[in-house]
Design a protein around this motif. Structure first.
Motif, PDB file in Angstrom:
ATOM      1  N   ALA A   1    -105.905  62.879 -52.893  1.00 16.06           N
ATOM      2  CA  ALA A   1    -104.500  62.653 -52.811  1.00 16.06           C
ATOM      3  C   ALA A   1    -103.621  63.130 -53.911  1.00 16.06           C
ATOM      4  O   ALA A   1    -102.643  63.567 -53.676  1.00 16.06           O
ATOM      5  CB  ALA A   1    -104.101  61.102 -52.224  1.00 16.06           C
ATOM      6  N   GLY A   2    -104.138  63.060 -55.061  1.00 11.27           N
ATOM      7  CA  GLY A   2    -103.313  63.808 -56.141  1.00 11.27           C
ATOM      8  C   GLY A   2    -103.770  65.100 -56.507  1.00 11.27           C
ATOM      9  O   GLY A   2    -103.962  65.908 -55.700  1.00 11.27           O
ATOM     10  N   ARG A   3    -103.917  65.600 -57.885  1.00 11.47           N
ATOM     11  CA  ARG A   3    -104.437  66.930 -58.051  1.00 11.47           C
ATOM     12  C   ARG A   3    -105.837  66.982 -58.410  1.00 11.47           C
ATOM     13  O   ARG A   3    -106.307  66.304 -59.447  1.00 11.47           O
ATOM     14  CB  ARG A   3    -103.588  67.203 -59.306  1.00 11.47           C
ATOM     15  CG  ARG A   3    -103.465  68.811 -59.611  1.00 11.47           C
ATOM     16  CD  ARG A   3    -102.324  69.283 -60.614  1.00 11.47           C
ATOM     17  NE  ARG A   3    -103.183  68.901 -62.082  1.00 11.47           N
ATOM     18  CZ  ARG A   3    -103.919  69.468 -62.705  1.00 11.47           C
ATOM     19  NH1 ARG A   3    -104.220  70.580 -62.381  1.00 11.47           N
ATOM     20  NH2 ARG A   3    -104.196  68.890 -63.861  1.00 11.47           N
ATOM     21  N   ALA A   4    -106.606  67.845 -57.669  1.00  7.82           N
ATOM     22  CA  ALA A   4    -108.068  67.916 -57.449  1.00  7.82           C
ATOM     23  C   ALA A   4    -108.334  68.658 -58.619  1.00  7.82           C
ATOM     24  O   ALA A   4    -107.858  69.585 -58.858  1.00  7.82           O
ATOM     25  CB  ALA A   4    -108.613  68.016 -56.441  1.00  7.82           C
ATOM     26  N   THR A   5    -109.144  68.193 -59.691  1.00  7.70           N
ATOM     27  CA  THR A   5    -109.324  69.084 -60.963  1.00  7.70           C
ATOM     28  C   THR A   5    -110.916  69.198 -60.801  1.00  7.70           C
ATOM     29  O   THR A   5    -111.941  68.591 -60.411  1.00  7.70           O
ATOM     30  CB  THR A   5    -109.097  68.557 -62.237  1.00  7.70           C
ATOM     31  OG1 THR A   5    -109.787  67.275 -62.322  1.00  7.70           O
ATOM     32  CG2 THR A   5    -107.588  68.400 -62.210  1.00  7.70           C
ATOM     33  N   GLN A   6    -111.309  70.412 -61.688  1.00  7.09           N
ATOM     34  CA  GLN A   6    -112.974  70.627 -61.780  1.00  7.09           C
ATOM     35  C   GLN A   6    -113.701  69.531 -62.466  1.00  7.09           C
ATOM     36  O   GLN A   6    -114.627  69.116 -62.164  1.00  7.09           O
ATOM     37  CB  GLN A   6    -113.034  71.909 -62.627  1.00  7.09           C
ATOM     38  CG  GLN A   6    -114.431  72.357 -62.715  1.00  7.09           C
ATOM     39  CD  GLN A   6    -114.430  73.638 -63.134  1.00  7.09           C
ATOM     40  OE1 GLN A   6    -113.733  74.807 -62.707  1.00  7.09           O
ATOM     41  NE2 GLN A   6    -115.460  74.378 -63.676  1.00  7.09           N
ATOM     42  N   THR A   7    -112.870  68.846 -63.622  1.00  6.12           N
ATOM     43  CA  THR A   7    -113.223  67.637 -64.001  1.00  6.12           C
ATOM     44  C   THR A   7    -113.689  66.498 -63.100  1.00  6.12           C
ATOM     45  O   THR A   7    -114.600  65.811 -63.106  1.00  6.12           O
ATOM     46  CB  THR A   7    -112.214  67.327 -65.069  1.00  6.12           C
ATOM     47  OG1 THR A   7    -111.878  68.528 -65.937  1.00  6.12           O
ATOM     48  CG2 THR A   7    -112.865  65.997 -66.258  1.00  6.12           C
ATOM     49  N   MET A   8    -112.502  66.198 -62.487  1.00  9.04           N
ATOM     50  CA  MET A   8    -112.888  65.131 -61.299  1.00  9.04           C
ATOM     51  C   MET A   8    -114.245  65.510 -60.464  1.00  9.04           C
ATOM     52  O   MET A   8    -114.922  64.865 -60.044  1.00  9.04           O
ATOM     53  CB  MET A   8    -111.579  65.218 -60.315  1.00  9.04           C
ATOM     54  CG  MET A   8    -111.083  64.188 -59.728  1.00  9.04           C
ATOM     55  SD  MET A   8    -109.761  64.352 -58.560  1.00  9.04           S
ATOM     56  CE  MET A   8    -108.366  63.678 -59.628  1.00  9.04           C
ATOM     57  N   LEU A   9    -114.203  66.884 -60.118  1.00 12.43           N
ATOM     58  CA  LEU A   9    -115.608  67.330 -59.214  1.00 12.43           C
ATOM     59  C   LEU A   9    -116.732  67.125 -60.019  1.00 12.43           C
ATOM     60  O   LEU A   9    -117.676  66.334 -59.766  1.00 12.43           O
ATOM     61  CB  LEU A   9    -115.242  68.523 -58.959  1.00 12.43           C
ATOM     62  CG  LEU A   9    -116.402  69.177 -58.007  1.00 12.43           C
ATOM     63  CD1 LEU A   9    -116.456  68.768 -56.445  1.00 12.43           C
ATOM     64  CD2 LEU A   9    -116.672  70.741 -58.045  1.00 12.43           C
ATOM     65  N   GLU A  10    -116.755  67.628 -61.528  1.00 13.25           N
ATOM     66  CA  GLU A  10    -117.892  67.298 -61.999  1.00 13.25           C
ATOM     67  C   GLU A  10    -118.272  66.053 -62.397  1.00 13.25           C
ATOM     68  O   GLU A  10    -119.311  65.472 -62.410  1.00 13.25           O
ATOM     69  CB  GLU A  10    -117.609  68.192 -63.311  1.00 13.25           C
ATOM     70  CG  GLU A  10    -117.901  69.871 -62.741  1.00 13.25           C
ATOM     71  CD  GLU A  10    -117.523  70.456 -64.110  1.00 13.25           C
ATOM     72  OE1 GLU A  10    -117.040  70.249 -64.936  1.00 13.25           O
ATOM     73  OE2 GLU A  10    -117.668  71.652 -63.573  1.00 13.25           O
ATOM     74  N   GLU A  11    -117.227  65.123 -62.969  1.00 13.39           N
ATOM     75  CA  GLU A  11    -117.493  63.617 -63.571  1.00 13.39           C
ATOM     76  C   GLU A  11    -117.805  62.934 -62.178  1.00 13.39           C
ATOM     77  O   GLU A  11    -118.459  61.679 -62.567  1.00 13.39           O
ATOM     78  CB  GLU A  11    -116.510  63.470 -64.460  1.00 13.39           C
ATOM     79  CG  GLU A  11    -116.552  64.316 -65.797  1.00 13.39           C
ATOM     80  CD  GLU A  11    -115.567  63.824 -66.670  1.00 13.39           C
ATOM     81  OE1 GLU A  11    -114.743  63.082 -66.441  1.00 13.39           O
ATOM     82  OE2 GLU A  11    -115.453  64.507 -67.851  1.00 13.39           O
ATOM     83  N   GLY A  12    -117.032  63.212 -61.366  1.00 17.36           N
ATOM     84  CA  GLY A  12    -117.066  62.187 -59.996  1.00 17.36           C
ATOM     85  C   GLY A  12    -118.395  62.661 -58.923  1.00 17.36           C
ATOM     86  O   GLY A  12    -119.317  62.298 -59.234  1.00 17.36           O
TER      87      GLY A  12
END
Ligand code: FAD
Length: 408
Positions: free
Chosen positions: A238-249
């Protein structure tokens, strides 16, 4: 010398139908109209095959593929039984099979790699007689009282009917200022592919090959098996999706890390993912189909199916009208517009609940095996949203709270 399909070879003539974009919406509209003997020109800015996201199809679109003569070959199509909702935080998961849907809808679906699928659909459109030209970016278009035109790189093409299938570019909505955002859904996505999945991973994904929809506190994720031992994995936020969010999540979680052990990760893409509708999807001599008419958060994999169904509905109205010289009739597409609006509203209401209520935990992750309304839920998840006997859909449509849209 120009190759077939390049703009230098577009014949100078007036066309029955001009189509902007050769994604599923554009190619299906073009193929069906060309099948009916109409002259159709499709202008597509990209060269195919090209990467595109949107890889999981619903049963309700399969009839359109059959009409176009698409053969679901194993090089492109992975059979999909349904959807499995997963919550890694609680360990809960629940599978929904299309077999459980109300009678009358197809019971199976597919996952597709879009580069191949879109090329295949484009080829079907050509096989039916449509002219599809790549490398042409349409910059202007208009439907006027006595005909339509589009302009690309200083050249004007003319026809009798205009279809905007330009996807999220939504060319005509931008030119006319008619795009309206939906609020409170996902707003960006980050995703990647893996190749070289292990035999263990393939065994875990099959034989059902359900899409995994991972319910998370920072949004939701998808896991989609593709042909050639590939996997598509992505996160919508719902916010800004980032590569870090993908990788760490999502990628670090037990589901994806287990499935991708030993596999090779390919490029990562980030896209804005704002949902919107075109407030003027039909007009005299004009229709928008697919994302050019409405783009909804992809949590229920509805986009390609809605594009295919809109293409079919437009072609079935416009084809006979061209034969009778009625393609400029202002009422020609009113029923089509209402029927698509019903479909968009159904999915928008379900998506709104997914983001803004507890429905993911209660319905999709709760223990609802044997629940009386489950076939109705499954019918909506199958994209079978043009029927009038589904209490779950009526509940979605009838509910007073429709806060998602910017304007009523
Ligand atoms: C993160 C994400 C995940 C998704 N997941 C799914 C999913 O699992 N299942 C699903 O069904 N859908 C999914 N979707 C939605 C799906 O991608 C779209 O709904 C679908 O591609 C719509 O098809 P279309 O033909 O309308 O548009 P597109 O497929 O986008 O095709 C439009 C075409 O028009 C061309 N074009 C654009 N502008 C111009 C121009 N000016 N001139 C000439 N050509 C032009 C483009 O190059 C493109 O080829 C997802 C979307 C996102 C963002």
């Amino acid at each position: 010398m120009s190759a077939p399909g390049e703009r230098g070879l577009v014949p100078e003539r007036d066309w029955d139908v001009l189509v902007i974009g050769a994604g599923p919406g554009g190619s299906a509209t073009a193929g069906l109209l060309a099948q009916g003997g109409h002259s159709v020109l499709v202008l597509e800015r990209e060269h195919f095959p090209r990467f595109h996201i949107g890889e999981s199809l619903l049963p309700a679109g399969l009839g359109v593929l059959a009409r176009l003569g698409v053969e679901p070959c194993p090089e492109t199509f992975v059979p999909k039984r349904g959807a499995r909702f997963v919550c890694e935080a609680t360990g809960r998961s629940q599978a929904f099979s299309f077999d459980e849907a109300l009678d009358g809808c197809s019971r199976s679906a597919w996952h597709v790699e879009r580069a191949r699928f879109d090329t295949l659909l484009r080829d079907r459109a050509r096989a039916h007689g449509a002219t599809v030209v790549h490398g042409v970016n349409v910059d202007a278009a208009a439907a006027e009282a006595d005909g339509v035109w589009v302009e690309a790189a200083g050249r004007r093409y003319r026809g009798r009917f205009l279809v905007d299938a330009s996807g999220q570019s939504r060319l005509c909505a931008r030119l006319g200022g008619t795009a309206e955002p939906y609020h409170r859904f996902g707003s960006s996505a980050v995703f990647t592919h893996y190749e070289g999945l292990s035999d263990e991973a393939m065994a875990e994904l099959g034989p059902d090959f359900d899409i995994r929809i991972v319910v998370r506190s920072d949004g939701w994720g998808w896991v989609i098996p593709l042909t050639g031992k590939r996997l598509s994995v992505g996160l919508v936020s719902a916010g800004r999706a980032t590569q870090t969010m993908l990788e760490e999540g999502l990628l670090a979680g037990p589901l994806v890390s287990g499935l991708t052990r030993g596999a090779r990760r390919l490029d990562t893409h980030v896209v804005a993912n704002y949902s919107y509708r075109n407030a003027r999807p039909v007009a005299p001599r004009f229709a928008a189909v697919g994302d050019a008419a409405c783009f909804l958060d992809p949590v229920f994999s509805s986009g390609v199916t809605l594009a295919l169904r809109a293409a079919e509905s437009v072609a079935d109205c416009v084809g006979p009208a061209l034969d009778q010289g009625r393609e400029g009739d202002p009422e020609l597409l009113l029923a089509h517009g209402e029927s698509m609006e019903r479909a968009y509203l159904t999915f928008a209401a379900l998506i709104d609940r997914f983001y803004n209520t507890q429905i993911a935990q209660t319905l999709f992750l709760g223990n609802v095996e044997g629940m009386p309304g489950r076939p109705g839920v499954m019918s909506v998840l199958a994209g079978d949203v043009w029927r009038s006997d589904n209490p779950f859909q009526e509940m979605l449509l009838g509910a007073k709270r429709r806060p998602a849209r910017a304007k009523p």
